[in-house]
Design an enzyme around this catalytic site. Sequence first.
Site, PDB file in Angstrom:
ATOM      1  N   SER A 141     -19.913  19.069  25.336  1.00  0.00           N
ATOM      2  CA  SER A 141     -21.279  18.801  24.851  1.00  0.00           C
ATOM      3  C   SER A 141     -21.596  19.762  23.707  1.00  0.00           C
ATOM      4  O   SER A 141     -20.963  20.824  23.585  1.00  0.00           O
ATOM      5  CB  SER A 141     -22.241  19.051  26.005  1.00  0.00           C
ATOM      6  N   TYR A 154     -25.992  24.568  32.697  1.00  0.00           N
ATOM      7  CA  TYR A 154     -25.253  23.476  32.050  1.00  0.00           C
ATOM      8  C   TYR A 154     -24.435  24.027  30.878  1.00  0.00           C
ATOM      9  O   TYR A 154     -23.249  23.717  30.733  1.00  0.00           O
ATOM     10  CB  TYR A 154     -26.245  22.409  31.578  1.00  0.00           C
TER      11      TYR A 154
HETATM   12  N1  LIG Z   1     -26.085  12.049  27.806  1.00  0.00           N
HETATM   13  C1  LIG Z   1     -26.051  13.103  27.034  1.00  0.00           C
HETATM   14  O1  LIG Z   1     -27.025  13.419  26.327  1.00  0.00           O
HETATM   15  C2  LIG Z   1     -24.789  13.933  26.939  1.00  0.00           C
HETATM   16  C3  LIG Z   1     -24.621  14.764  25.816  1.00  0.00           C
HETATM   17  C4  LIG Z   1     -23.477  15.534  25.706  1.00  0.00           C
HETATM   18  C5  LIG Z   1     -22.509  15.480  26.707  1.00  0.00           C
HETATM   19  N2  LIG Z   1     -22.693  14.669  27.791  1.00  0.00           N
HETATM   20  C6  LIG Z   1     -21.654  14.694  28.822  1.00  0.00           C
HETATM   21  O2  LIG Z   1     -21.126  13.392  28.971  1.00  0.00           O
HETATM   22  C7  LIG Z   1     -20.650  13.215  30.305  1.00  0.00           C
HETATM   23  C8  LIG Z   1     -21.180  11.903  30.843  1.00  0.00           C
HETATM   24  O3  LIG Z   1     -22.595  11.947  30.855  1.00  0.00           O
HETATM   25  P1  LIG Z   1     -23.511  10.636  30.764  1.00  0.00           P
HETATM   26  O4  LIG Z   1     -24.508  10.866  29.704  1.00  0.00           O
HETATM   27  O5  LIG Z   1     -22.678   9.428  30.733  1.00  0.00           O
HETATM   28  O6  LIG Z   1     -24.275  10.776  32.176  1.00  0.00           O
HETATM   29  P2  LIG Z   1     -24.617   9.721  33.324  1.00  0.00           P
HETATM   30  O7  LIG Z   1     -25.009   8.418  32.731  1.00  0.00           O
HETATM   31  O8  LIG Z   1     -25.561  10.429  34.225  1.00  0.00           O
HETATM   32  O9  LIG Z   1     -23.195   9.545  34.049  1.00  0.00           O
HETATM   33  C9  LIG Z   1     -22.588  10.618  34.695  1.00  0.00           C
HETATM   34  C10 LIG Z   1     -21.358  10.129  35.433  1.00  0.00           C
HETATM   35  O10 LIG Z   1     -20.767  11.239  36.109  1.00  0.00           O
HETATM   36  C11 LIG Z   1     -20.571  10.879  37.467  1.00  0.00           C
HETATM   37  N3  LIG Z   1     -20.634  12.053  38.331  1.00  0.00           N
HETATM   38  C12 LIG Z   1     -21.615  12.977  38.428  1.00  0.00           C
HETATM   39  N4  LIG Z   1     -21.298  13.890  39.370  1.00  0.00           N
HETATM   40  C13 LIG Z   1     -20.089  13.521  39.863  1.00  0.00           C
HETATM   41  C14 LIG Z   1     -19.228  14.064  40.856  1.00  0.00           C
HETATM   42  N5  LIG Z   1     -19.540  15.174  41.542  1.00  0.00           N
HETATM   43  N6  LIG Z   1     -18.055  13.429  41.121  1.00  0.00           N
HETATM   44  C15 LIG Z   1     -17.723  12.307  40.441  1.00  0.00           C
HETATM   45  N7  LIG Z   1     -18.496  11.744  39.490  1.00  0.00           N
HETATM   46  C16 LIG Z   1     -19.655  12.351  39.216  1.00  0.00           C
HETATM   47  C17 LIG Z   1     -21.670   9.883  37.762  1.00  0.00           C
HETATM   48  O11 LIG Z   1     -21.283   9.038  38.826  1.00  0.00           O
HETATM   49  P3  LIG Z   1     -21.869   9.102  40.335  1.00  0.00           P
HETATM   50  O12 LIG Z   1     -23.319   9.376  40.253  1.00  0.00           O
HETATM   51  O13 LIG Z   1     -21.505   7.745  40.853  1.00  0.00           O
HETATM   52  O14 LIG Z   1     -21.097  10.179  41.012  1.00  0.00           O
HETATM   53  C18 LIG Z   1     -21.692   9.082  36.469  1.00  0.00           C
HETATM   54  O15 LIG Z   1     -20.695   8.086  36.496  1.00  0.00           O
HETATM   55  C19 LIG Z   1     -21.103  14.447  31.088  1.00  0.00           C
HETATM   56  O16 LIG Z   1     -20.031  15.333  31.242  1.00  0.00           O
HETATM   57  C20 LIG Z   1     -22.176  15.066  30.202  1.00  0.00           C
HETATM   58  O17 LIG Z   1     -22.244  16.454  30.375  1.00  0.00           O
HETATM   59  C21 LIG Z   1     -23.806  13.882  27.924  1.00  0.00           C
END
Ligand SMILES: NC(=O)c1ccc[n+]([C@@H]2O[C@H](COP(=O)([O-])OP(=O)(O)OC[C@H]3O[C@@H](n4cnc5c(N)ncnc54)[C@H](OP(=O)(O)O)[C@@H]3O)[C@@H](O)[C@H]2O)c1
Length: 277
Positions: A141, A154
Site C-alpha cells: 500500500s 496498518y
Molecule cells: N482499498 C484500498 O484503498 C487499498 C489501498 C492500498 C492497498 N490495499 C490493500 O489491498 C489488499 C486488498 O484490499 P481490498 O481493498 O480489496 O479490501 P477488501 O475489499 O476488504 O478485501 C479484503 C480481502 O481480504 C480477505 N481477508 C481479510 N482478512 C483475511 C484473513 N485473515 N484470511 C484470509 N483472507 C482475509 C477478505 O476476505 P474474507 O473477509 O472473506 O476473509 C477479502 O477477500 C489489502 O492487502 C489492502 O491492504 C487496499
Amino acid sequence: MEFANQVILITGASNGIGRQLAVDLAARGAIVAGCGRSIPRLKEVLVEVRRASPRSAMIGCDVGDAEQVRGMMAKVLADYGKIDILINNAGVGMRQPFADMPIETVEEIMRTNFLGAVYCAHEVLPSMIARGTGHIVNISSGAGKIGTLNMAAYCGSKFAMNGWSESLYHELKPLGVKVSIICPGPVQTEFNRDFRDSEPKSPEKLIVTAEAVCREVINAIEKNKFEVIMPRWLALLCAFKRHMPNLFRHLAQRRFDPYISRTAPAEHRMTGTHGVD
Ligand SMILES: NC(=O)c1ccc[n+]([C@@H]2O[C@H](COP(=O)([O-])OP(=O)(O)OC[C@H]3O[C@@H](n4cnc5c(N)ncnc54)[C@H](OP(=O)(O)O)[C@@H]3O)[C@@H](O)[C@H]2O)c1
C-alpha cells in the site's frame, strides 16, 4: 506473458482487489486457487471464475492462522502439483488513533497483513526453489511508504511487508524466484467502509478502481517489476518524501493536525500480565 495453465494462489479472493484478480487472471487462462474466510462470498467468486477457468478452486482459510495456511498450501500443491505465482493480497485495515486501539486489533492487523503473507510464502517457497521458478507478489500500500494518520498499525504491517519483500528479492533472485510489491493509493473497495468524518479523506478523483490495480499487478508480473507505486500522483508524493523528508513531514503534519484528538484515551489493560509483589 502467457498465463495459461499457470497455477496462481490469491489470498483474499472473496472481495475487492483479490476477487478482481481472480476473475482477470482466470480470463487469461490461469488456474486460480483463491482463499478467504467468507465461504458464501468465495462460492460466488468460484462460479464467476470457473466460467473461464473450470479447474479453479476457492478454499476457506484465515491467513493469520499458520496451521490453516499449511493445510491450504498442502491441498493446492497436492491438487495441482505446483504453485507458479503466489499473490499475498488478504488484508484488513482499521482506522483509529494508535493510543485508542486495543492491542488485540493491532495484533490482528499484523497477523493478517504481514504474518499472513509470511506464512504463505514460507509454505510455498520450498517447492518454488526446488523447481527454480516462481513469483511472489505482495499487495502492499501507499501506507507502506508514507506513515498516515490513524493508521499506525496498518502502516506498520505494510512497511514490514515492504522491508521483508526487499530482503526476499535479494535472497530469491539467484534461485529463480521473483518478488514484486504493489503499493496502491486509495482503491474503491469495501476496505474503506469505516472511513470517518474525523479524518482527512482522499478526493474522489484520486481514488482508483480495483480493475486499475489488477492491470498494474498483471503488468508487474509480466515485466517482472520489483516495485510499483500507483497511481502516478502517489509515486510523485513518495519521490518528494524521499528527496525532501523534513519538508514532507512538516507539510503532512499541517494537513493532519486539525484531525488529531487532544483528549487522553481510556487506559488499556492487557490481559495476562502479572503484577510484581
Ligand atoms: N482499498 C484500498 O484503498 C487499498 C489501498 C492500498 C492497498 N490495499 C490493500 O489491498 C489488499 C486488498 O484490499 P481490498 O481493498 O480489496 O479490501 P477488501 O475489499 O476488504 O478485501 C479484503 C480481502 O481480504 C480477505 N481477508 C481479510 N482478512 C483475511 C484473513 N485473515 N484470511 C484470509 N483472507 C482475509 C477478505 O476476505 P474474507 O473477509 O472473506 O476473509 C477479502 O477477500 C489489502 O492487502 C489492502 O491492504 C487496499
